[in-house]
Motif scaffolding. Structure first.
Motif, PDB file in Angstrom:
ATOM      1  N   ALA A   5     -60.847-100.803   6.524  1.00 63.15           N
ATOM      2  CA  ALA A   5     -60.776-101.070   5.083  1.00 63.15           C
ATOM      3  C   ALA A   5     -59.468-100.539   4.518  1.00 63.15           C
ATOM      4  O   ALA A   5     -58.986 -99.476   4.912  1.00 63.15           O
ATOM      5  N   THR A   7     -57.343-100.048   0.703  1.00 66.14           N
ATOM      6  CA  THR A   7     -57.316-100.085  -0.761  1.00 66.14           C
ATOM      7  C   THR A   7     -55.870-100.206  -1.200  1.00 66.14           C
ATOM      8  O   THR A   7     -55.037 -99.365  -0.847  1.00 66.14           O
ATOM      9  N   ALA A  19     -52.047-107.147   0.453  1.00 64.73           N
ATOM     10  CA  ALA A  19     -53.479-107.401   0.637  1.00 64.73           C
ATOM     11  C   ALA A  19     -53.713-108.665   1.461  1.00 64.73           C
ATOM     12  O   ALA A  19     -54.587-108.697   2.345  1.00 64.73           O
ATOM     13  N   HIS A  23     -55.594-108.778   4.981  1.00 59.94           N
ATOM     14  CA  HIS A  23     -56.789-109.613   5.058  1.00 59.94           C
ATOM     15  C   HIS A  23     -56.698-110.593   6.233  1.00 59.94           C
ATOM     16  O   HIS A  23     -57.676-110.795   6.964  1.00 59.94           O
ATOM     17  N   ARG A  28     -60.705-105.473   5.726  1.00 61.96           N
ATOM     18  CA  ARG A  28     -61.439-105.644   4.474  1.00 61.96           C
ATOM     19  C   ARG A  28     -60.600-104.976   3.386  1.00 61.96           C
ATOM     20  O   ARG A  28     -60.300-103.793   3.465  1.00 61.96           O
ATOM     21  N   VAL A  29     -60.207-105.750   2.394  1.00 63.63           N
ATOM     22  CA  VAL A  29     -59.266-105.234   1.401  1.00 63.63           C
ATOM     23  C   VAL A  29     -59.895-105.233   0.009  1.00 63.63           C
ATOM     24  O   VAL A  29     -60.787-106.033  -0.297  1.00 63.63           O
ATOM     25  N   GLU A  30     -59.421-104.325  -0.812  1.00 61.96           N
ATOM     26  CA  GLU A  30     -59.699-104.344  -2.247  1.00 61.96           C
ATOM     27  C   GLU A  30     -58.396-104.038  -2.958  1.00 61.96           C
ATOM     28  O   GLU A  30     -57.594-103.224  -2.495  1.00 61.96           O
ATOM     29  N   LEU A 116     -56.859-114.670  -1.748  1.00 59.58           N
ATOM     30  CA  LEU A 116     -57.708-113.525  -1.420  1.00 59.58           C
ATOM     31  C   LEU A 116     -59.160-113.809  -1.802  1.00 59.58           C
ATOM     32  O   LEU A 116     -59.422-114.567  -2.741  1.00 59.58           O
ATOM     33  N   SER A 120     -62.499-109.179  -3.668  1.00 59.87           N
ATOM     34  CA  SER A 120     -61.545-108.116  -3.347  1.00 59.87           C
ATOM     35  C   SER A 120     -60.659-107.758  -4.526  1.00 59.87           C
ATOM     36  O   SER A 120     -59.946-106.753  -4.484  1.00 59.87           O
ATOM     37  N   ARG A 122     -60.195-106.356  -8.089  1.00 61.44           N
ATOM     38  CA  ARG A 122     -60.940-105.499  -9.004  1.00 61.44           C
ATOM     39  C   ARG A 122     -60.054-105.094 -10.182  1.00 61.44           C
ATOM     40  O   ARG A 122     -59.316-104.102 -10.120  1.00 61.44           O
ATOM     41  N   SER A 146     -63.210 -94.950  -3.775  1.00 61.25           N
ATOM     42  CA  SER A 146     -63.074 -95.697  -2.532  1.00 61.25           C
ATOM     43  C   SER A 146     -62.615 -94.735  -1.452  1.00 61.25           C
ATOM     44  O   SER A 146     -61.816 -93.833  -1.708  1.00 61.25           O
TER      45      SER A 146
END
Length: 208
Positions: A5, A7, A19, A23, A28-30, A116, A120, A122, A146
């Protein structure tokens, strides 16, 4: 093996591009953006061949080129309009594989966000702290916290990530320049080429 993951703090061009790259490598990206929506407040942007090569790696060069225009020629003029230097953009494309493309920054940002997963992105997630907890980085933000495997600080000149992890690092210093940027309505006779005009204590640049 569990999915790693990441961030990304900051939802601008750099953060979104990072990102997308992660990805597409299976992360797994946010993307945490403090603004209430992912949008761009700037005006135009010029993408030179190296930027288009990067977008090509992300699989987006064709989409971006379709939204913009190729600037065939350009250069620098003096205050009386005389050319100081000229750029042959056809030669740029021949040597480096891509032309110079100009487009609105908002169009570029929209292309990046659409690449994206919606979940993901936010917005409204301003970061308040980045801290270590048992050898793990924790990102505290408006929506909670996170605990990713990787943190990417792409949150601009006044980066909260930099301030948290490197508090002694020098921040931005105003150097006395002020810039105005704008997008006009289509002109009846648009200029055939872009240019930057250098005057005494001021510069003006435009592109069609």
């Amino acid at each position: 093996m569990p999915q790693r993951a990441a961030t990304i703090v900051g939802g601008g061009i750099g953060g979104l591009a990072a990102a997308i790259a992660l990805h597409r490598r299976g992360w797994r990206v946010e993307v945490l953006e403090r603004a209430t929506e992912f949008t761009e407040l700037g005006a135009g942007i010029s993408l030179w061949p190296n930027a288009l090569h990067a977008l090509e790696v992300l699989g987006l060069a064709g989409s971006v080129r379709a939204l913009g225009a190729v600037e065939a020629t350009g250069g620098v003029r003096d205050r009386r309009g005389r050319w100081l230097s000229r750029t042959d953009n056809a030669e740029l494309a021949r040597r480096f594989g891509h032309p110079l493309v100009v487009l609105h920054r908002a169009d570029l940002l929209r292309t990046l966000t659409e690449a994206l997963p919606a979940g993901s992105l936010r917005s409204g997630s301003e970061v308040s702290a980045v801290r270590e907890d048992r050898r793990c980085l924790v990102v505290d933000h408006r929506r909670g916290e996170s605990r990713p495997d990787l943190v990417v600080g792409a949150d601009g000149l006044r980066s909260a990530v930099r301030r948290a992890l490197w508090p002694d690092a020098a921040g931005p210093r105003y150097a006395g320049y002020t810039a105005w940027r704008m997008v006009t309505e289509p002109l009846a006779e648009p200029p055939s080429e872009g240019a930057a005009t250098w005057g005494r204590g001021a510069r003006l640049g435009y592109t069609a």
